[in-house]
Design a protein around this motif. Structure first.
Motif, PDB file in Angstrom:
ATOM      1  N   ALA A   1       0.892  -1.302  -0.237  1.00 19.84           N
ATOM      2  CA  ALA A   1      -0.151  -0.042  -0.007  1.00 19.84           C
ATOM      3  C   ALA A   1       0.781   1.331   0.135  1.00 19.84           C
ATOM      4  O   ALA A   1       1.744   1.304   0.913  1.00 19.84           O
ATOM      5  CB  ALA A   1      -0.996  -0.006   1.223  1.00 19.84           C
ATOM      6  N   VAL A   2       0.764   1.942  -1.281  1.00 24.91           N
ATOM      7  CA  VAL A   2       1.346   3.266  -1.060  1.00 24.91           C
ATOM      8  C   VAL A   2       0.445   4.577  -1.336  1.00 24.91           C
ATOM      9  O   VAL A   2      -0.385   4.522  -2.222  1.00 24.91           O
ATOM     10  CB  VAL A   2       2.470   3.121  -2.411  1.00 24.91           C
ATOM     11  CG1 VAL A   2       3.392   4.500  -2.488  1.00 24.91           C
ATOM     12  CG2 VAL A   2       3.227   2.083  -2.478  1.00 24.91           C
ATOM     13  N   VAL A   3       0.754   5.504  -0.424  1.00 26.68           N
ATOM     14  CA  VAL A   3      -0.434   6.575  -0.258  1.00 26.68           C
ATOM     15  C   VAL A   3       0.029   7.821  -1.049  1.00 26.68           C
ATOM     16  O   VAL A   3       1.215   8.252  -0.757  1.00 26.68           O
ATOM     17  CB  VAL A   3      -0.464   6.916   1.332  1.00 26.68           C
ATOM     18  CG1 VAL A   3      -1.371   8.163   1.331  1.00 26.68           C
ATOM     19  CG2 VAL A   3      -1.174   5.777   2.155  1.00 26.68           C
ATOM     20  N   HIS A   4      -0.721   8.304  -1.958  1.00 27.69           N
ATOM     21  CA  HIS A   4      -0.245   9.814  -2.449  1.00 27.69           C
ATOM     22  C   HIS A   4      -0.806  10.585  -1.774  1.00 27.69           C
ATOM     23  O   HIS A   4      -1.687  11.245  -1.393  1.00 27.69           O
ATOM     24  CB  HIS A   4      -1.103   9.570  -3.696  1.00 27.69           C
ATOM     25  CG  HIS A   4      -0.557  11.194  -4.474  1.00 27.69           C
ATOM     26  ND1 HIS A   4      -0.255  12.074  -4.036  1.00 27.69           N
ATOM     27  CD2 HIS A   4      -0.272  10.734  -5.815  1.00 27.69           C
ATOM     28  CE1 HIS A   4       0.184  12.991  -5.005  1.00 27.69           C
ATOM     29  NE2 HIS A   4       0.118  12.127  -6.292  1.00 27.69           N
ATOM     30  N   VAL A   5       0.202  11.063  -0.674  1.00 30.69           N
ATOM     31  CA  VAL A   5       0.130  12.086   0.403  1.00 30.69           C
ATOM     32  C   VAL A   5      -0.549  13.180   0.178  1.00 30.69           C
ATOM     33  O   VAL A   5      -1.366  13.930   0.827  1.00 30.69           O
ATOM     34  CB  VAL A   5       1.523  12.072   1.475  1.00 30.69           C
ATOM     35  CG1 VAL A   5       2.550  12.765   0.618  1.00 30.69           C
ATOM     36  CG2 VAL A   5       1.012  12.640   2.791  1.00 30.69           C
ATOM     37  N   ASP A   6      -0.073  13.900  -1.167  1.00 31.41           N
ATOM     38  CA  ASP A   6      -0.609  15.050  -1.565  1.00 31.41           C
ATOM     39  C   ASP A   6      -2.250  14.974  -1.730  1.00 31.41           C
ATOM     40  O   ASP A   6      -2.573  15.988  -1.754  1.00 31.41           O
ATOM     41  CB  ASP A   6      -0.188  15.539  -2.930  1.00 31.41           C
ATOM     42  CG  ASP A   6       1.574  15.277  -2.851  1.00 31.41           C
ATOM     43  OD1 ASP A   6       2.184  15.285  -1.875  1.00 31.41           O
ATOM     44  OD2 ASP A   6       2.092  15.565  -3.911  1.00 31.41           O
ATOM     45  N   LEU A   7      -2.652  13.803  -1.722  1.00 30.15           N
ATOM     46  CA  LEU A   7      -4.151  13.713  -2.041  1.00 30.15           C
ATOM     47  C   LEU A   7      -5.104  13.432  -1.209  1.00 30.15           C
ATOM     48  O   LEU A   7      -6.307  13.433  -1.212  1.00 30.15           O
ATOM     49  CB  LEU A   7      -4.396  12.719  -3.405  1.00 30.15           C
ATOM     50  CG  LEU A   7      -3.598  13.036  -4.547  1.00 30.15           C
ATOM     51  CD1 LEU A   7      -3.959  11.893  -5.682  1.00 30.15           C
ATOM     52  CD2 LEU A   7      -4.131  14.355  -5.280  1.00 30.15           C
ATOM     53  N   ILE A   8      -4.332  13.096   0.266  1.00 30.23           N
ATOM     54  CA  ILE A   8      -5.401  12.891   1.254  1.00 30.23           C
ATOM     55  C   ILE A   8      -5.829  14.053   1.850  1.00 30.23           C
ATOM     56  O   ILE A   8      -5.117  14.783   2.507  1.00 30.23           O
ATOM     57  CB  ILE A   8      -4.664  12.004   2.320  1.00 30.23           C
ATOM     58  CG1 ILE A   8      -3.906  10.797   1.465  1.00 30.23           C
ATOM     59  CG2 ILE A   8      -5.227  11.548   3.405  1.00 30.23           C
ATOM     60  CD1 ILE A   8      -4.748   9.831   0.768  1.00 30.23           C
ATOM     61  N   ASN A   9      -7.212  14.131   2.121  1.00 26.78           N
ATOM     62  CA  ASN A   9      -7.824  15.258   2.792  1.00 26.78           C
ATOM     63  C   ASN A   9      -7.530  15.166   4.190  1.00 26.78           C
ATOM     64  O   ASN A   9      -7.344  14.240   4.846  1.00 26.78           O
ATOM     65  CB  ASN A   9      -9.347  15.125   2.736  1.00 26.78           C
ATOM     66  CG  ASN A   9      -9.626  15.500   1.094  1.00 26.78           C
ATOM     67  OD1 ASN A   9      -8.930  16.406   0.382  1.00 26.78           O
ATOM     68  ND2 ASN A   9     -10.884  14.832   0.442  1.00 26.78           N
ATOM     69  N   GLY A  10      -6.966  16.558   4.800  1.00 32.95           N
ATOM     70  CA  GLY A  10      -6.711  16.636   6.168  1.00 32.95           C
ATOM     71  C   GLY A  10      -5.395  16.631   6.588  1.00 32.95           C
ATOM     72  O   GLY A  10      -4.965  16.689   7.630  1.00 32.95           O
ATOM     73  N   LEU A  11      -4.608  16.182   5.401  1.00 30.27           N
ATOM     74  CA  LEU A  11      -3.026  16.308   5.616  1.00 30.27           C
ATOM     75  C   LEU A  11      -2.230  17.498   5.132  1.00 30.27           C
ATOM     76  O   LEU A  11      -2.936  17.686   3.855  1.00 30.27           O
ATOM     77  CB  LEU A  11      -2.270  14.899   5.045  1.00 30.27           C
ATOM     78  CG  LEU A  11      -2.688  13.561   5.568  1.00 30.27           C
ATOM     79  CD1 LEU A  11      -1.906  12.616   4.884  1.00 30.27           C
ATOM     80  CD2 LEU A  11      -2.206  13.486   7.239  1.00 30.27           C
ATOM     81  N   SER A  12      -1.390  17.914   5.745  1.00 30.51           N
ATOM     82  CA  SER A  12      -0.793  19.070   5.042  1.00 30.51           C
ATOM     83  C   SER A  12       0.289  18.664   4.188  1.00 30.51           C
ATOM     84  O   SER A  12       0.704  17.552   4.020  1.00 30.51           O
ATOM     85  CB  SER A  12      -0.212  19.985   6.415  1.00 30.51           C
ATOM     86  OG  SER A  12       1.197  19.475   6.689  1.00 30.51           O
ATOM     87  N   SER A  13       1.098  19.681   3.584  1.00 31.40           N
ATOM     88  CA  SER A  13       2.015  19.317   2.667  1.00 31.40           C
ATOM     89  C   SER A  13       3.490  19.497   3.528  1.00 31.40           C
ATOM     90  O   SER A  13       4.614  19.729   2.880  1.00 31.40           O
ATOM     91  CB  SER A  13       2.222  20.222   1.536  1.00 31.40           C
ATOM     92  OG  SER A  13       2.231  21.882   2.059  1.00 31.40           O
TER      93      SER A  13
END
Length: 193
Positions: free
Chosen positions: A64-76
């Protein structure tokens, strides 16, 4: 990430060069039923649903690899990577941000640095930035540009994943023949190839 861990990621991609990119729970359910799919790119979710999404994928025995830029609620910011590492079972992240890739490497996560190839300046950015951080893979979008993929293959020092607009076997084969190690796609028919 230790060398053995990176090797596992490469092995998963080599085992099947088709990476399922999921954008909703129906996609997750569908790709989890396809035994040949080894790696899943998570392109949706929020901080409340991410753990459940990842757990479904991991339960199916997939990376499982998460596209962190596209997850709502996470900052950059780097704290987003720390959150993923400490609060989920994710194997790695995808990002367009070099600082997040660097942080993920420090945290022992797999890394995929995503580039949008809009023009020749974008290609030159890859040439210059590859020395700033060594992701496990770079992903280039759109992935239906075999000539450009071939050019990148000649100078990048990490494996290439072609993503975006991959719709049939011809697109897959052209990207792989040009030098991509794998393709990522949301197209369910391609997942089954």
């Amino acid at each position: 990430m230790n060398q053995r861990g990176n090797h596992n990621f490469y092995n998963a991609v080599e085992a099947n060069p088709i990476i399922a990119a999921v954008k909703n729970m129906d996609d997750v359910e569908n790709c989890c039923r396809i035994e040949e799919i080894k790696v899943v790119f998570i392109l949706f979710g929020d901080i409340c649903s991410l753990e459940e999404i990842i757990n479904k994928i991991k339960k199916a025995g997939k990376t499982a690899v998460v596209h962190v830029d596209l997850i709502n609620g996470l900052s950059s910011k780097e704290i987003a990577v720390e959150y993923i590492k400490k609060n989920t079972a994710a194997d790695g992240i995808i990002s367009t941000k070099i600082s997040l890739i660097k942080k993920a490497k420090e945290e022992g996560l797999y890394t995929v640095l995503r580039y949008f190839l809009l023009d020749s300046m974008a290609v030159e950015n890859i040439r210059q930035q590859q020395n700033q951080v060594r992701p496990d893979f770079i992903e280039v979008l759109p992935g239906v540009m075999p000539k450009v993929i071939g050019k990148l293959y000649s100078f990048v020092k990490v494996p290439i994943i072609a993503g975006g607009l991959i719709v049939d076997k011809e697109d897959v084969m052209e990207a792989l023949d040009a030098g991509a190690m794998a393709v990522s796609t949301t197209n369910h028919q391609v997942w089954k190839m």
